[in-house]
Design a protein around this motif. Structure first.
Motif, PDB file in Angstrom:
ATOM      1  N   ALA A   1       0.146   8.015  -7.271  1.00  0.00           N
ATOM      2  CA  ALA A   1      -0.267   7.495  -5.707  1.00  0.00           C
ATOM      3  C   ALA A   1       1.097   7.520  -4.880  1.00  0.00           C
ATOM      4  CB  ALA A   1      -0.617   6.209  -5.885  1.00  0.00           C
ATOM      5  N   LEU A   2       2.237   7.355  -5.405  1.00  0.00           N
ATOM      6  CA  LEU A   2       3.655   7.395  -4.697  1.00  0.00           C
ATOM      7  C   LEU A   2       4.000   8.637  -4.471  1.00  0.00           C
ATOM      8  CD1 LEU A   2       5.472   4.671  -6.752  1.00  0.00           C
ATOM      9  CD2 LEU A   2       4.695   4.378  -4.290  1.00  0.00           C
ATOM     10  N   ASN A   3       3.499   9.676  -5.091  1.00  0.00           N
ATOM     11  CA  ASN A   3       3.860  10.992  -5.084  1.00  0.00           C
ATOM     12  C   ASN A   3       3.137  11.927  -4.496  1.00  0.00           C
ATOM     13  OD1 ASN A   3       6.555  10.916  -6.276  1.00  0.00           O
ATOM     14  ND2 ASN A   3       5.574  10.616  -8.308  1.00  0.00           N
ATOM     15  N   GLY A   4       1.975  11.148  -3.884  1.00  0.00           N
ATOM     16  CA  GLY A   4       0.897  11.918  -2.924  1.00  0.00           C
ATOM     17  C   GLY A   4       0.038  12.851  -3.620  1.00  0.00           C
ATOM     18  N   TYR A   5      -0.447  12.667  -5.155  1.00  0.00           N
ATOM     19  CA  TYR A   5      -1.153  13.519  -5.852  1.00  0.00           C
ATOM     20  C   TYR A   5      -2.635  13.295  -5.071  1.00  0.00           C
ATOM     21  CZ  TYR A   5       1.948  14.860  -9.409  1.00  0.00           C
ATOM     22  OH  TYR A   5       3.177  15.214  -9.921  1.00  0.00           O
ATOM     23  N   PRO A   6      -3.169  14.557  -5.103  1.00  0.00           N
ATOM     24  CA  PRO A   6      -4.420  14.666  -4.253  1.00  0.00           C
ATOM     25  C   PRO A   6      -5.765  13.775  -5.032  1.00  0.00           C
ATOM     26  CG  PRO A   6      -4.234  16.703  -4.972  1.00  0.00           C
ATOM     27  CD  PRO A   6      -2.812  15.855  -5.201  1.00  0.00           C
ATOM     28  N   GLU A   7      -5.592  13.652  -6.193  1.00  0.00           N
ATOM     29  CA  GLU A   7      -6.540  12.965  -7.286  1.00  0.00           C
ATOM     30  C   GLU A   7      -6.559  11.755  -7.263  1.00  0.00           C
ATOM     31  OE1 GLU A   7      -3.434  14.187 -10.109  1.00  0.00           O
ATOM     32  OE2 GLU A   7      -4.247  15.135  -8.444  1.00  0.00           O
ATOM     33  N   VAL A   8      -5.556  10.960  -6.488  1.00  0.00           N
ATOM     34  CA  VAL A   8      -5.512   9.538  -5.992  1.00  0.00           C
ATOM     35  C   VAL A   8      -5.991   9.303  -4.870  1.00  0.00           C
ATOM     36  CG1 VAL A   8      -4.171   7.477  -5.845  1.00  0.00           C
ATOM     37  CG2 VAL A   8      -3.462   9.166  -7.432  1.00  0.00           C
ATOM     38  N   ASN A   9      -7.224   8.515  -4.838  1.00  0.00           N
ATOM     39  CA  ASN A   9      -7.706   8.291  -3.208  1.00  0.00           C
ATOM     40  C   ASN A   9      -6.756   7.483  -2.263  1.00  0.00           C
ATOM     41  OD1 ASN A   9      -8.099   5.274  -3.336  1.00  0.00           O
ATOM     42  ND2 ASN A   9      -9.659   5.926  -5.047  1.00  0.00           N
ATOM     43  N   GLU A  10      -7.281   7.758  -1.037  1.00  0.00           N
ATOM     44  CA  GLU A  10      -6.328   7.444  -0.075  1.00  0.00           C
ATOM     45  C   GLU A  10      -6.065   5.712  -0.344  1.00  0.00           C
ATOM     46  OE1 GLU A  10      -4.179   8.083   3.568  1.00  0.00           O
ATOM     47  OE2 GLU A  10      -5.412   9.503   2.500  1.00  0.00           O
ATOM     48  N   ALA A  11      -7.310   4.995  -0.528  1.00  0.00           N
ATOM     49  CA  ALA A  11      -7.159   3.601  -0.345  1.00  0.00           C
ATOM     50  C   ALA A  11      -6.243   2.914  -1.436  1.00  0.00           C
ATOM     51  CB  ALA A  11      -8.500   3.045  -0.655  1.00  0.00           C
ATOM     52  N   THR A  12      -6.362   3.897  -2.434  1.00  0.00           N
ATOM     53  CA  THR A  12      -5.291   3.310  -3.748  1.00  0.00           C
ATOM     54  C   THR A  12      -3.937   3.623  -3.285  1.00  0.00           C
ATOM     55  OG1 THR A  12      -7.029   3.650  -5.536  1.00  0.00           O
ATOM     56  CG2 THR A  12      -4.719   3.750  -6.177  1.00  0.00           C
ATOM     57  N   ARG A  13      -3.739   5.051  -2.802  1.00  0.00           N
ATOM     58  CA  ARG A  13      -2.386   5.432  -2.333  1.00  0.00           C
ATOM     59  C   ARG A  13      -1.683   4.451  -1.207  1.00  0.00           C
ATOM     60  NH1 ARG A  13      -4.130  10.783  -2.345  1.00  0.00           N
ATOM     61  NH2 ARG A  13      -4.563  10.553   0.005  1.00  0.00           N
ATOM     62  N   GLN A  14      -2.727   3.787  -0.416  1.00  0.00           N
ATOM     63  CA  GLN A  14      -2.179   2.932   0.594  1.00  0.00           C
ATOM     64  C   GLN A  14      -1.962   1.558  -0.109  1.00  0.00           C
ATOM     65  OE1 GLN A  14      -1.364   3.764   3.848  1.00  0.00           O
ATOM     66  NE2 GLN A  14      -0.967   1.730   4.491  1.00  0.00           N
ATOM     67  N   ARG A  15      -2.495   1.027  -0.838  1.00  0.00           N
ATOM     68  CA  ARG A  15      -2.390   0.003  -1.443  1.00  0.00           C
ATOM     69  C   ARG A  15      -1.022   0.069  -2.441  1.00  0.00           C
ATOM     70  NH1 ARG A  15      -5.552  -1.657  -6.876  1.00  0.00           N
ATOM     71  NH2 ARG A  15      -4.539  -3.872  -7.130  1.00  0.00           N
ATOM     72  N   VAL A  16      -0.691   1.125  -3.089  1.00  0.00           N
ATOM     73  CA  VAL A  16       0.452   0.970  -3.815  1.00  0.00           C
ATOM     74  C   VAL A  16       1.693   1.102  -2.806  1.00  0.00           C
ATOM     75  CG1 VAL A  16       1.676   2.563  -5.257  1.00  0.00           C
ATOM     76  CG2 VAL A  16      -0.625   2.311  -5.795  1.00  0.00           C
ATOM     77  N   SER A  17       1.488   1.889  -1.808  1.00  0.00           N
ATOM     78  CA  SER A  17       2.491   2.359  -0.982  1.00  0.00           C
ATOM     79  C   SER A  17       3.075   0.890  -0.306  1.00  0.00           C
ATOM     80  CB  SER A  17       2.265   3.086   0.247  1.00  0.00           C
ATOM     81  OG  SER A  17       3.210   3.476   1.213  1.00  0.00           O
TER      82      SER A  17
ATOM     83  N   ARG B   1      11.774  12.038  -9.053  1.00  0.00           N
ATOM     84  CA  ARG B   1      10.498  12.234  -8.261  1.00  0.00           C
ATOM     85  C   ARG B   1      10.481  13.746  -7.893  1.00  0.00           C
ATOM     86  NH1 ARG B   1       8.878   8.834  -3.171  1.00  0.00           N
ATOM     87  NH2 ARG B   1      10.361  10.080  -2.316  1.00  0.00           N
ATOM     88  N   ARG B   2      11.429  14.364  -7.353  1.00  0.00           N
ATOM     89  CA  ARG B   2      11.233  15.672  -6.925  1.00  0.00           C
ATOM     90  C   ARG B   2      11.263  16.564  -8.089  1.00  0.00           C
ATOM     91  NH1 ARG B   2      15.965  15.075  -2.177  1.00  0.00           N
ATOM     92  NH2 ARG B   2      14.517  13.891  -0.849  1.00  0.00           N
ATOM     93  N   LEU B   3      12.133  16.262  -9.357  1.00  0.00           N
ATOM     94  CA  LEU B   3      11.801  17.150 -10.262  1.00  0.00           C
ATOM     95  C   LEU B   3      10.400  16.887 -11.061  1.00  0.00           C
ATOM     96  CD1 LEU B   3      13.547  18.679 -12.440  1.00  0.00           C
ATOM     97  CD2 LEU B   3      13.805  16.820 -13.734  1.00  0.00           C
ATOM     98  N   ALA B   4       9.907  15.996 -10.915  1.00  0.00           N
ATOM     99  CA  ALA B   4       8.610  15.710 -11.579  1.00  0.00           C
ATOM    100  C   ALA B   4       7.183  16.533 -10.786  1.00  0.00           C
ATOM    101  CB  ALA B   4       8.214  14.435 -11.777  1.00  0.00           C
ATOM    102  N   THR B   5       7.437  16.401  -9.466  1.00  0.00           N
ATOM    103  CA  THR B   5       6.439  16.793  -8.532  1.00  0.00           C
ATOM    104  C   THR B   5       6.847  18.234  -8.060  1.00  0.00           C
ATOM    105  OG1 THR B   5       7.705  16.126  -6.325  1.00  0.00           O
ATOM    106  CG2 THR B   5       6.276  14.593  -7.689  1.00  0.00           C
ATOM    107  N   GLY B   6       7.826  18.578  -8.211  1.00  0.00           N
ATOM    108  CA  GLY B   6       8.372  20.148  -7.918  1.00  0.00           C
ATOM    109  C   GLY B   6       8.398  20.316  -6.200  1.00  0.00           C
ATOM    110  N   ARG B   7       8.400  19.001  -5.624  1.00  0.00           N
ATOM    111  CA  ARG B   7       8.731  19.027  -4.305  1.00  0.00           C
ATOM    112  C   ARG B   7      10.181  18.745  -3.861  1.00  0.00           C
ATOM    113  NH1 ARG B   7       3.030  15.588  -2.073  1.00  0.00           N
ATOM    114  NH2 ARG B   7       1.770  17.271  -2.645  1.00  0.00           N
ATOM    115  N   ALA B   8      10.080  19.172  -2.444  1.00  0.00           N
ATOM    116  CA  ALA B   8      11.712  19.030  -2.027  1.00  0.00           C
ATOM    117  C   ALA B   8      11.861  17.818  -1.419  1.00  0.00           C
ATOM    118  CB  ALA B   8      11.983  20.139  -0.946  1.00  0.00           C
ATOM    119  N   GLY B   9      10.892  17.040  -1.133  1.00  0.00           N
ATOM    120  CA  GLY B   9      11.013  15.866  -0.583  1.00  0.00           C
ATOM    121  C   GLY B   9      11.434  15.858   1.096  1.00  0.00           C
TER     122      GLY B   9
END
Length: 340
Positions: free
Chosen positions: A20-36, A51-59
């Motif tokens: 949820a914190l890393n923005g994965y699409p399989e986590v729904n919007e309500a859960t992401r918002q709640r976790v954030s 986090r960047r290493l795990a997600t492959g994202r630059a941030g």
């Protein structure tokens, strides 16, 4: 607070909270918002490097800023990027600004994308048919457009209703009896400027008035350009009795030209300006106070950042289209057309 403690607090698995914190699409919007919200409230901070290493994202989100003659390089840029940065900071995402001395942004896009330094791009100031947007849609790189363009391919965008704003502003001046209404617009070819002119023309034609090309000017939004265009308008015979200014910066120059001609704003010449809501240039505090079409460019920046996050979370770009209405705020700079 650690990830395990945050997950326990929420009654979720560590995997779900992390995704949820890393923005994965399989986590729904309500859960992401709640976790954030819980992470912010409880002071949880993820290890950014991990986090960047795990997600492959630059941030980071990229913004290319052509500095040569860019209409938005100045107070508009400051307000807009403040909105973008403020929202992304809450997600611990950086903005990577890339100044550019030419108008060709595509090579800069290619450089940022190939270097893998950004996860998405924010694109602004589009033309009616924008090659930058066409390029990014063809290669499939995530982006959000501030404005609109006509390329026939789906993409995420947010814009304000420029045509509707200037239709209403022109219609109000016509209601006050004005017939010769001048317009100082942005540069030719830019979508927002074309939409504003269309709204202006439609309002005139709806009242049986043929738009006069001598009363339409295009240029950058600066005090000096506003002064020169307004001065030229006021030297015409007959002169316009009302002026539409494309920005508050332009309006300052128009106001100066009106005073230099020995005329009074709101009595001899009326004016409506577009207000991007600069905190240091308040339409209410001007003398006389300025009638405006009003839309906060900082709020647009905040929302653009949220839309970028939605794109990165996997929301289809076909579903990310927002057209904001523009408020017409009437103050002392508009009045009845003077009698001949």
């Amino acid at each position: 607070m650690k990830l395990k403690e945050l997950a326990a607090e929420l009654g979720l698995s560590q995997t779900t909270v992390s995704r949820a914190l890393n923005g994965y699409p399989e986590v729904n919007e309500a859960t992401r918002q709640r976790v954030s919200e819980a992470a912010q409230r409880l002071g949880y901070r993820a290890n950014v490097s991990a986090r960047r290493l795990a997600t492959g994202r630059a941030g980071a989100i990229g913004v290319v800023l052509p500095t040569e003659g860019n209409i938005q390089f100045g107070p508009h840029t400051n307000e807009y990027l403040s909105g973008v940065a403020g929202r992304l900071a809450r997600e611990e995402i950086d903005i990577l600004l890339s100044p550019l001395e030419t108008d060709d942004e595509i090579p800069a896009f290619k450089r940022l994308i190939s270097s893998k330094r950004v996860d998405a791009l924010i694109v602004g100031s589009p033309m009616l048919s924008d090659s930058r947007v066409k390029f990014l849609t063809e290669i499939g790189f995530p982006f959000v457009l501030h404005g609109r363009t006509e390329i026939g391919k789906p993409h995420a965008w947010l814009d304000i209703d420029n045509a509707g704003a200037f239709f209403r502003a022109t219609s109000h001046l016509l209601d006050l009896g004005h017939r010769r209404i001048a317009m100082i617009n942005g540069p030719d070819g830019m979508t927002f400027a074309e939409h504003r002119e269309q709204g202006y023309r439609d309002a005139l034609v709806a009242r049986g008035i043929t738009p006069d090309p001598r009363l339409i000017a295009n240029g950058q939004f600066t005090d000096e350009i506003g002064f020169r265009f307004a001065q030229g308008f006021l030297e015409q015979t007959p002169r316009p009795t009302a002026i539409l200014a494309g920005s508050m910066m332009t309006a300052l120059g128009v106001f100066r030209a009106i005073r230099a001609a020995g005329l009074t704003l709101g009595r001899d010449v009326s004016m409506i300006a577009h207000d991007d809501v600069f905190p240091y240039l308040n339409a209410d505090n001007m003398v006389p106070s300025m009638s405006t079409t009003r839309s906060s460019i900082r709020a647009a920046g905040t929302r653009i950042a949220e839309l970028v996050l939605q794109v990165l979370a996997g929301k289809p770009v076909e579903q990310i289209h927002e057209l904001w209405p523009v408020e017409l705020v009437l103050r002392e700079s508009t009045g009845p057309a003077p009698r001949d």
